[in-house]
Design an enzyme around this catalytic site. Structure first.
Site, PDB file in Angstrom:
ATOM      1  CE  LYS A  70     -11.254   0.207   1.114  1.00  0.00           C
ATOM      2  NZ  LYS A  70     -10.960  -0.668  -0.019  1.00  0.00           N
ATOM      3  NE  ARG A  84      -4.480   0.539  -4.615  1.00  0.00           N
ATOM      4  CZ  ARG A  84      -4.525   0.429  -3.291  1.00  0.00           C
ATOM      5  NH1 ARG A  84      -3.496  -0.098  -2.645  1.00  0.00           N
ATOM      6  NH2 ARG A  84      -5.592   0.838  -2.618  1.00  0.00           N
ATOM      7  NE  ARG A 132      -3.930   2.235   0.971  1.00  0.00           N
ATOM      8  CZ  ARG A 132      -4.172   2.804   2.144  1.00  0.00           C
ATOM      9  NH1 ARG A 132      -3.892   4.080   2.322  1.00  0.00           N
ATOM     10  NH2 ARG A 132      -4.690   2.108   3.139  1.00  0.00           N
ATOM     11  CG  ASP A 161      -2.108  -0.964   1.029  1.00  0.00           C
ATOM     12  OD1 ASP A 161      -2.414  -1.327  -0.125  1.00  0.00           O
ATOM     13  OD2 ASP A 161      -2.710  -1.369   2.040  1.00  0.00           O
ATOM     14  CE  LYS A 193      -3.166  -4.258  -2.015  1.00  0.00           C
ATOM     15  NZ  LYS A 193      -3.321  -4.462  -0.557  1.00  0.00           N
TER      16      LYS A 193
END
Length: 197
Positions: free
Chosen positions: A178, A109, A153, A78, A105
């Site tokens: 989130k 990503r 993210r 992450d 994810k």
């Protein structure tokens, strides 16, 4: 309860991209159970120092960044988006492996990073489904508008880019709810000027 080191990573990113910075983050400890506390050691390579207090950390710009960064993110996937964006904007070539879980994810990503960094003029390469690298190759910048792919993210990793690219905009910024719903409020408190379109 200890604060979240991943959320802290965006403030480390801000420090790295700033000309100078001194930021205090409460609720973080040197002896942490979180694997993502590795962020402090990793950002030292990008010129950010961590000073541990009793119940907080102080981070500041200091030290010379490395000329190239390599790391296996298998245990901290992450954090990858934060380091991809930061290294590129600091003009530091990188090779990050252990990223295979990024494909499953909230979005793929790796693909999202390749697409959005290309918009900003950076040509990233993917290999073996687990490696993302940048050797300094650039392309023409097409837009400052960053898509977030419903991924919190993506929004938080690209927002600090405004320190280098002042006109950057983040699409669907509400996705941060989130994991860090007060992210934008905290940026405002820190002196960032955010405009809603």
């Amino acid at each position: 309860v200890e604060s979240d080191w991943i959320s802290a990573s965006y403030w480390y990113q801000i420090a790295a991209l700033s000309k100078e910075a001194h930021i205090t983050l409460p609720g973080l400890f040197e002896k942490s159970y979180q694997g993502d506390s590795k962020v402090a050691e990793l950002f030292r390579q990008l010129g950010v120092e961590t000073i541990y207090g009793k119940q907080e950390v102080h981070i500041r710009k200091g030290g010379k960044p490395v000329e190239r960064m390599e790391y296996n993110f298998i245990n901290q996937p992450d954090l990858a988006q934060t380091f991809v964006v930061t290294c590129a904007l600091l003009d530091i070539p990188f090779r990050f492996c252990g990223l295979q879980s990024l494909k499953i994810k909230e979005t793929d990503r790796m693909a999202a990073l390749i697409n959005e960094m290309a918009k900003l003029g950076y040509v990233l390469q993917e290999s073996d489904g687990s490696v993302l690298s940048w050797d300094g190759e650039r392309c023409a910048k097409s837009t400052d508008s960053i898509d977030t792919y419903e991924d919190h993210r993506m929004a938080m990793a690209f927002a600090p880019a405004c320190l280098v690219l002042p006109d950057i905009s983040i699409n669907n910024p509400q996705v941060v709810s989130k994991s860090y719903p007060k992210y934008w409020d905290n940026l405002r408190q820190a002196g960032f000027i955010l405009n809603e379109i």
